[in-house]
Design a protein around this motif. Structure first.
Motif, PDB file in Angstrom:
ATOM      1  N   ARG A  18       1.013  -1.179  -0.185  1.00 58.33           N
ATOM      2  CA  ARG A  18      -0.039   0.054  -0.103  1.00 58.33           C
ATOM      3  C   ARG A  18       0.812   1.292   0.078  1.00 58.33           C
ATOM      4  NH1 ARG A  18      -3.437  -2.706   4.660  1.00 58.33           N
ATOM      5  NH2 ARG A  18      -4.757  -4.017   3.455  1.00 58.33           N
ATOM      6  N   PRO A  19       0.242   2.289  -0.653  1.00 55.52           N
ATOM      7  CA  PRO A  19       1.142   3.556  -0.536  1.00 55.52           C
ATOM      8  C   PRO A  19       1.499   4.012   1.096  1.00 55.52           C
ATOM      9  CG  PRO A  19      -0.813   3.836  -2.041  1.00 55.52           C
ATOM     10  CD  PRO A  19      -0.735   2.665  -1.211  1.00 55.52           C
ATOM     11  N   ARG A  22       1.602  10.070   1.556  1.00 55.83           N
ATOM     12  CA  ARG A  22       0.275  10.686   0.685  1.00 55.83           C
ATOM     13  C   ARG A  22       0.570  12.248   0.840  1.00 55.83           C
ATOM     14  NH1 ARG A  22      -5.412   8.493   2.325  1.00 55.83           N
ATOM     15  NH2 ARG A  22      -5.958  10.394   3.256  1.00 55.83           N
ATOM     16  N   THR A  24      -1.442  15.882  -0.166  1.00 55.11           N
ATOM     17  CA  THR A  24      -2.465  16.663  -0.844  1.00 55.11           C
ATOM     18  C   THR A  24      -2.037  18.244  -0.971  1.00 55.11           C
ATOM     19  OG1 THR A  24      -4.320  15.233  -0.228  1.00 55.11           O
ATOM     20  CG2 THR A  24      -4.824  17.430  -1.082  1.00 55.11           C
ATOM     21  N   GLU A  63      -4.046  14.988  -5.255  1.00 57.88           N
ATOM     22  CA  GLU A  63      -3.807  13.996  -3.957  1.00 57.88           C
ATOM     23  C   GLU A  63      -2.864  13.013  -4.821  1.00 57.88           C
ATOM     24  OE1 GLU A  63      -5.895  10.682  -1.439  1.00 57.88           O
ATOM     25  OE2 GLU A  63      -6.382  12.930  -0.959  1.00 57.88           O
ATOM     26  N   ARG A  65      -0.582   9.765  -3.845  1.00 59.92           N
ATOM     27  CA  ARG A  65      -0.364   8.462  -3.275  1.00 59.92           C
ATOM     28  C   ARG A  65       0.763   7.766  -3.577  1.00 59.92           C
ATOM     29  NH1 ARG A  65      -5.382   6.530  -0.352  1.00 59.92           N
ATOM     30  NH2 ARG A  65      -6.778   8.498  -0.548  1.00 59.92           N
ATOM     31  N   ASN A  67       5.183   6.044  -2.221  1.00 57.62           N
ATOM     32  CA  ASN A  67       6.051   5.697  -1.423  1.00 57.62           C
ATOM     33  C   ASN A  67       7.295   6.505  -1.415  1.00 57.62           C
ATOM     34  OD1 ASN A  67       4.705   3.036  -0.566  1.00 57.62           O
ATOM     35  ND2 ASN A  67       4.995   2.402  -2.445  1.00 57.62           N
ATOM     36  N   ALA A  77       5.205   8.284  -7.068  1.00 57.51           N
ATOM     37  CA  ALA A  77       3.723   8.295  -7.072  1.00 57.51           C
ATOM     38  C   ALA A  77       3.444   6.932  -7.619  1.00 57.51           C
ATOM     39  CB  ALA A  77       3.382   9.298  -7.996  1.00 57.51           C
ATOM     40  N   ARG A  79      -0.358   6.607  -7.426  1.00 63.09           N
ATOM     41  CA  ARG A  79      -1.637   7.251  -7.856  1.00 63.09           C
ATOM     42  C   ARG A  79      -1.727   8.581  -7.580  1.00 63.09           C
ATOM     43  NH1 ARG A  79      -6.086   3.742  -4.957  1.00 63.09           N
ATOM     44  NH2 ARG A  79      -5.935   5.634  -3.368  1.00 63.09           N
ATOM     45  N   ARG A  93       0.909  12.618   4.810  1.00 63.58           N
ATOM     46  CA  ARG A  93       0.818  11.179   5.509  1.00 63.58           C
ATOM     47  C   ARG A  93       2.023  10.468   5.310  1.00 63.58           C
ATOM     48  NH1 ARG A  93      -0.294   6.225   4.235  1.00 63.58           N
ATOM     49  NH2 ARG A  93      -1.423   5.108   5.749  1.00 63.58           N
ATOM     50  N   LYS A 148      -0.673  11.489  10.162  1.00 60.24           N
ATOM     51  CA  LYS A 148      -1.090  12.635   9.063  1.00 60.24           C
ATOM     52  C   LYS A 148      -1.088  13.673   9.691  1.00 60.24           C
ATOM     53  CE  LYS A 148      -5.140  11.543   7.023  1.00 60.24           C
ATOM     54  NZ  LYS A 148      -6.598  11.495   6.681  1.00 60.24           N
ATOM     55  N   GLU A 173       2.886   1.124   9.835  1.00 60.90           N
ATOM     56  CA  GLU A 173       3.331   0.224   8.643  1.00 60.90           C
ATOM     57  C   GLU A 173       4.035  -0.891   8.635  1.00 60.90           C
ATOM     58  OE1 GLU A 173       2.441   1.613   5.002  1.00 60.90           O
ATOM     59  OE2 GLU A 173       1.061   2.212   6.256  1.00 60.90           O
TER      60      GLU A 173
END
Length: 173
Positions: A18-19, A22, A24, A63, A65, A67, A77, A79, A93, A148, A173
């Protein structure tokens, strides 16, 4: 996900990636293969999913998402999509890499290279419940706990200084 045997060995039933980061914020610079958000370099590899409704350009709020990059100074990136929620608010985040509550009036946490000032901020736990700063800092384990951090606007972020209005625990994580 899985179960531990008597020797403490995890037998995985499910493995997922999972990313881990994150952001924004508004795109500060974009060159077709990378961009910068809040001063953080973001690589856009060919496998990144870019929402088809977006035309990436300077000044567009997105936004991302992904690593943390190998050097830890940026994000790769996975996403890129339109942001949700408050149009002015920005957030980051990622795994907290450091914390300091040595000065109770000016505690801080480091997330994705940002030294996050938390004086006057609201603190939330895993279930979105309000927490005291002391309980929040006790729960943060650098290198493990995902945090976050939100600022009211990009004006609250200057270089690597991030003045948070709200911090939220998001687990390990």
């Amino acid at each position: 996900e899985g179960h531990l045997d008597a020797a403490g060995v995890l037998h995985a039933a499910k493995v997922s990636f999972r990313p881990g980061a994150r952001i924004t914020a508004v795109i500060e610079s974009y060159d077709g293969v990378s961009m910068t958000l809040l001063g953080v370099p973001v690589q856009i590899p060919s496998f990144a999913e870019v929402d088809p409704s977006l035309t990436l350009a300077n000044g567009l709020k997105v936004e991302v998402r992904g690593n943390p990059s190998a050097d830890g100074a940026g994000v790769v990136a996975l996403r890129i999509e339109p942001p949700s929620g408050n149009a002015d608010r920005v957030f980051v985040r990622a795994v907290a890499t450091a914390k300091s509550n040595a000065t109770p009036s000016a505690p801080s946490v480091t997330v994705l290279g940002f030294a996050v000032s938390t004086a006057g901020a609201t603190f939330r736990g895993l279930a979105d419940e309000l927490m005291t700063p002391q309980a929040f800092y006790a729960a943060v384990e650098p290198g493990r706990t995902v945090v976050k951090v939100r600022a009211a606007s990009a004006a609250d972020v200057s270089g690597t200084a991030f003045a948070a209005e709200e911090l939220e625990l998001e687990g390990d994580e």
